[in-house]
Design an enzyme around this catalytic site. Sequence first.
Site, PDB file in Angstrom:
ATOM      1  N   ASP A   1       0.869  -1.180   0.000  1.00 41.99           N
ATOM      2  CA  ASP A   1       0.000   0.000   0.000  1.00 41.99           C
ATOM      3  C   ASP A   1       0.904   1.228   0.000  1.00 41.99           C
ATOM      4  O   ASP A   1       2.123   1.121  -0.171  1.00 41.99           O
ATOM      5  CB  ASP A   1      -0.946  -0.006   1.204  1.00 41.99           C
ATOM      6  CG  ASP A   1      -2.306   0.597   0.866  1.00 41.99           C
ATOM      7  OD1 ASP A   1      -2.345   1.800   0.544  1.00 41.99           O
ATOM      8  OD2 ASP A   1      -3.326  -0.113   0.927  1.00 41.99           O
TER       9      ASP A   1
ATOM     10  N   HIS B   1      -2.968   3.203  -4.572  1.00 41.62           N
ATOM     11  CA  HIS B   1      -2.362   2.716  -3.323  1.00 41.62           C
ATOM     12  C   HIS B   1      -0.940   2.194  -3.556  1.00 41.62           C
ATOM     13  O   HIS B   1      -0.516   1.233  -2.923  1.00 41.62           O
ATOM     14  CB  HIS B   1      -3.226   1.620  -2.696  1.00 41.62           C
ATOM     15  CG  HIS B   1      -4.481   2.124  -2.057  1.00 41.62           C
ATOM     16  ND1 HIS B   1      -4.510   2.685  -0.800  1.00 41.62           N
ATOM     17  CD2 HIS B   1      -5.761   2.167  -2.519  1.00 41.62           C
ATOM     18  CE1 HIS B   1      -5.754   3.040  -0.502  1.00 41.62           C
ATOM     19  NE2 HIS B   1      -6.524   2.753  -1.535  1.00 41.62           N
TER      20      HIS B   1
ATOM     21  N   GLU C   1      -9.958   2.682  -4.944  1.00 43.78           N
ATOM     22  CA  GLU C   1      -9.605   4.071  -4.657  1.00 43.78           C
ATOM     23  C   GLU C   1      -8.442   4.558  -5.520  1.00 43.78           C
ATOM     24  O   GLU C   1      -7.476   5.149  -5.046  1.00 43.78           O
ATOM     25  CB  GLU C   1      -9.268   4.226  -3.161  1.00 43.78           C
ATOM     26  CG  GLU C   1     -10.452   3.915  -2.262  1.00 43.78           C
ATOM     27  CD  GLU C   1     -10.129   3.976  -0.782  1.00 43.78           C
ATOM     28  OE1 GLU C   1     -11.057   4.210   0.011  1.00 43.78           O
ATOM     29  OE2 GLU C   1      -8.952   3.794  -0.416  1.00 43.78           O
TER      30      GLU C   1
END
Length: 635
Positions: A205, A279, A356
Amino acid sequence: MKHVVLILFLLITLTGKAQTNPIHLIPQPVDVKPLTGKFLLTKTTVISYTQPQSRSVAEMLAEKLSTPTGYGFKARQGRVTSGKTAAPGSIELSLNTTPSAQLGNEGYTLEVSPRAVKLSANQPAGLYYGMQTLLQLFPKEMASKTLAQSTWSAPCVQITDYPRFGWRGVMLDVSRHFFPKEDVKRFIDEIAQLKYNTFHWHLTDDQGWRIEIKSLPKLTQVGAWRVPRVGKFGQLEAPRPGEAPTDGGFYTQDDIREIVRYAQERNVTIVPEIDVPGHSMAAIAAYPELSCTRDTSTKVNPGSNFAEWFGNGTFKMFIDNTLNPSDENVYVFLDKVFTEVAQLFPNSYIHAGGDECYKGYWEKDPGCQALMQKMNMKNVEELQGYFMKRVEQILKRKGKKLIGWDEILEGGIAPEATVMSWRGIKGGIEAAHLGHNVVMTPSQYVYIDLMQGDPTLDPPIYSTVRLKTSYNFEPVPEGIDPKFILGGQANLWTEAINTISHAEYMTYPRAWALADVYWSPKDSKNWAAFVPRMETQFGRADQAGINYARSAYDPMVTTVLKGDKLVATLDAEIPDLDIFYTIDDSVPGQYSPKYSTPIEIPEGPVTLRVITYRAGKPIGRMLTLKRDELKKRVK
């Protein structure tokens, strides 16, 4: 004669209590038939297995029974039965010579009689799960990791059991905070005892790259380390120029192999996640040429804020944390990564994230715009669809299947992808309608990093998932063919969690509730009946040294305005608790007003204090709320 009658009455009463003593198991088996009597475990008990494939489970059972009792059991191969009658004091594990269609690969039957214990299954996995049930039948001291004292008996019972879903998972995020190898193994062992069979390992991440990729050494030389920070995640200071990145860690490939073997021994499949194309700040810090901006000043994020969220699910990134979908070198990079990941993890799935992903830098990048024009793409969402389809092809060449978060539906889903639905169940429904397999993991039910109690009592996080809410989760939406719903999982993100003890506190008892959801029959769900099973598990966790939350005992306070009157309603998740309160600045207790109807909160500097009791003793934490706070809770 009177004495004889009295003795007979006492014997009948005691026997009746023994027969009706509740059997508290998590998850709840499909069918439990209590019988009269109990099986006594002694030094002379023999543990046997009938086929070589059963050996590892039998040896694990012998070890688990030996640790608290000190009896030093050894498992041996061979039957300890004479015809259909088991030898006295024996525990026998056997695989069915004719498989039972009802039990499948993970089901089992368990018969405990005063004479013997017989555990049978079609596959070793079923024996393993039957072993976990058997261990729960013994006193709580059986969970101790050191020598303990108890009467080592189990109630007589017949159990037939098998899971509702094939995917029963828990996700652990080790990017936001790194957890050492032994902590990961401990976590896997704990969830396996609850009959979870999938460990989703979030390895990469923005805050850290945690898996060694030998062909790309900077991923761990640079990407696994960040500057140290203490405080609230998202509000921490960004890296200062010249500041040394000393916080972090990663798993070597030997570590990975060790953990995979450990999980396999416990019938747990590890699904690794390499989160792309968003990410990816840790990867970009190591190889900035992978992003559109190619910013060589990019650092692994230590928990500082680098985005603005607009409240409707949209957001803007201040730092480019996204791989460039128009750069062929990105796919060369991913091929190297997934080649080594695929070799380390023998399961069929690799999770490729997809969530995202900020596309603002793609919109400004000439290469991305040229690719969109070449491919006749109408919007940047289609760029992500293109990217994920390329990822799926890479994984297929490695013999793996793609699974990703529900954003992979946007811009066109990869043809054979499995969807993990986290933004509610809508994405899962859409995917199922398109013929894709789904793992249901909606945040409002199963995000166990969210608060489970009142924000004045637990560290405040942006949202709450109560224990009862998790227990009431139903993974198969109405109107959806169940064949597309593989199952579900709990997700533990660790932005605010940096120790295994805190991870356990957030996981339990919600993972106990979800164990029922994923294993037990849908029609067996009963909140009031779950509570005593949970409380029994509290005792076992205490013996095992496992942390857990007792937030379900705490009072809950909601408020409304009725005209210009502020009215508070008090409640608790656990049924049949007494709730006491004060608004006169005194400490509430059993002699304070007992709650029965909503309370009108007077004007002025009033403080509402609330506490829960059971059987005349306090059981929940006291909640203290000033009038201004109560007004903020008005809905």
